[in-house]
Design an enzyme around this catalytic site. Structure first.
Site, PDB file in Angstrom:
ATOM      1  N   GLU A   1       0.827  -1.204   0.000  1.00  0.00           N
ATOM      2  CA  GLU A   1       0.000   0.000   0.000  1.00  0.00           C
ATOM      3  C   GLU A   1       0.859   1.251   0.000  1.00  0.00           C
ATOM      4  OE1 GLU A   1      -2.674   0.283   3.265  1.00  0.00           O
ATOM      5  OE2 GLU A   1      -3.514  -1.706   2.949  1.00  0.00           O
TER       6      GLU A   1
ATOM      7  N   CYS B   1      -3.624   1.705   8.174  1.00  0.00           N
ATOM      8  CA  CYS B   1      -2.451   1.224   7.445  1.00  0.00           C
ATOM      9  C   CYS B   1      -2.489  -0.301   7.344  1.00  0.00           C
ATOM     10  CB  CYS B   1      -1.182   1.679   8.165  1.00  0.00           C
ATOM     11  SG  CYS B   1       0.321   1.226   7.312  1.00  0.00           S
TER      12      CYS B   1
END
Length: 368
Positions: free
Chosen positions: A100, A349
């Site tokens: 990511e 996250c």
């Protein structure tokens, strides 16, 4: 099947070379130094995504580049855009693994949060990044490629926006991938390339004390952030396994060494977990803990993004955050409650990656 190795068997990205390494490679292959400078300019100023776009490089040398390197090794899988302008990217690595990257719009410009490892072994009990254990380190080219693809995303929109800030706070522990992260920092800071100022770059660590000391001696002027999240050893060890190896006494000795060596401020990240670490007593402990380095430290109070797999944790209510903040301010602590970004997308996250991998596994089962 994805390969689980720190030395993947695929063609490296040319982003993995520093400018000096690219010069040495070009000379070794019969070219002059200026040819490497031309290639560097194509990569980081014109930001091309293929060697064939380099119109002042000979066809023979372009063929040699194509034989030995790729430009960008990442494939864009998913892009999520938030109403507040935050953009979350899911990239696929050449070995099929997923990472990511997050773009945040700040009042001072575009800030990109990069990932440094596939998965994480630190074991923070509240964090989505550690839901999948570390598979491998990213090489510095794969870290740099995240910045380049985010910049390409904005270049294609023709709005003239430029990535101006970098935070190394994505999936993984940066100091557990020290050599690659250091090369990445020097690449993006290079005046002949992206030229992102060192003071516009922040590296975050969960508290690897020996690496903080090493980093202090590197001569890089980037900012350091420490994920603290608790003001005493008992509590910190219960939510952050790393504290068992590097307790607060050892961690703060390293932080003091860093400050003495660099004369640079350290930021402490503190996630507010309801009923866990957010009492006024915790705030007083935090104020006492940071007293010795108060002039060169700063506390970021972070609203928690809930993670379904860690449902024992929830976000501290606004009034508890305000009470905590007030105790810190009364003690003279420099602090702020961090502005939230991307709350309407997979904000935590590691959450987008985790959710995508779940969907991929479900599709694979259905397809059997």
């Amino acid at each position: 099947m994805s390969k689980k190795t720190d030395t993947p068997d695929y063609k490296p990205s040319i982003y993995s070379l520093t400018r000096d390494e690219l010069i040495a490679w070009a000379i070794e292959h019969g070219e002059k130094k200026f040819r490497a400078s031309q290639i560097w300019d194509w990569l980081y100023k014109k930001r091309v995504q293929s060697f064939d776009e380099m119109t002042n490089i000979s066809k023979d040398f372009i063929a040699l580049l194509n034989e030995n390197f790729v430009v960008n090794p990442l494939k864009q899988r998913i892009v999520q855009e938030s109403a507040d302008g935050t953009v979350k990217y899911l990239f696929e690595l050449p070995d099929g693994m997923l990472i990511e990257t997050v773009l945040m719009r700040q009042y001072y410009g575009l800030s990109v949060c990069v990932t440094t490892q596939v998965g994480c072994n630190i074991g923070c009990t509240f964090c989505a990044s550690g839901l999948i254990k570390k598979q491998r380190d990213l090489n510095n080219g794969e870290i740099t490629a995240q910045i380049m693809l985010v910049q390409k995303y904005f270049d294609e929109r023709g709005q003239g926006e430029r990535v101006s800030h970098i935070v190394v706070m994505g999936i993984g522990e940066p100091f557990d991938n020290y050599t690659n992260v250091l090369k990445f920092l020097r690449t993006v800071n290079d005046d002949n390339g992206l030229a992102i100022g060192a003071r516009h770059i922040t590296v975050s660590t969960s508290g690897l004390a020996h690496k903080i000391r090493e980093f202090a001696n590197e001569g890089v002027q980037v900012n350091l952030a420490v994920s603290l999240h608790a003001p005493n050893n008992e509590l910190r060890s219960s939510i952050m396994r790393i504290n068992r190896s590097f307790p607060l006494e050892k961690l703060f000795a390293a932080i003091e060494y860093y400050i003495e060596t660099t004369n640079r401020r350290v930021t402490f990240e503190y996630i507010m977990l309801n009923g866990v670490n957010d009492t006024p007593e915790n705030a007083q402990e935090l104020a006492d803990l940071t007293k010795k380095i108060r002039k060169l430290s700063y506390v970021n109070l972070i609203p928690y993004n809930p993670v379904s797999e860690h449902d024992q944790y929830s976000r501290s209510p606004k009034e508890r955050v305000e009470a905590f903040y007030d105790v810190l301010k009364k003690n003279g602590v420099n602090c702020v409650v961090r502005q939230e970004h991307g709350t309407d997308i997979d904000a935590a996250c590691g959450q987008l990656r985790s959710n995508t991998m779940k969907r991929d596994r479900q599709k694979a089962k259905v397809g059997r």
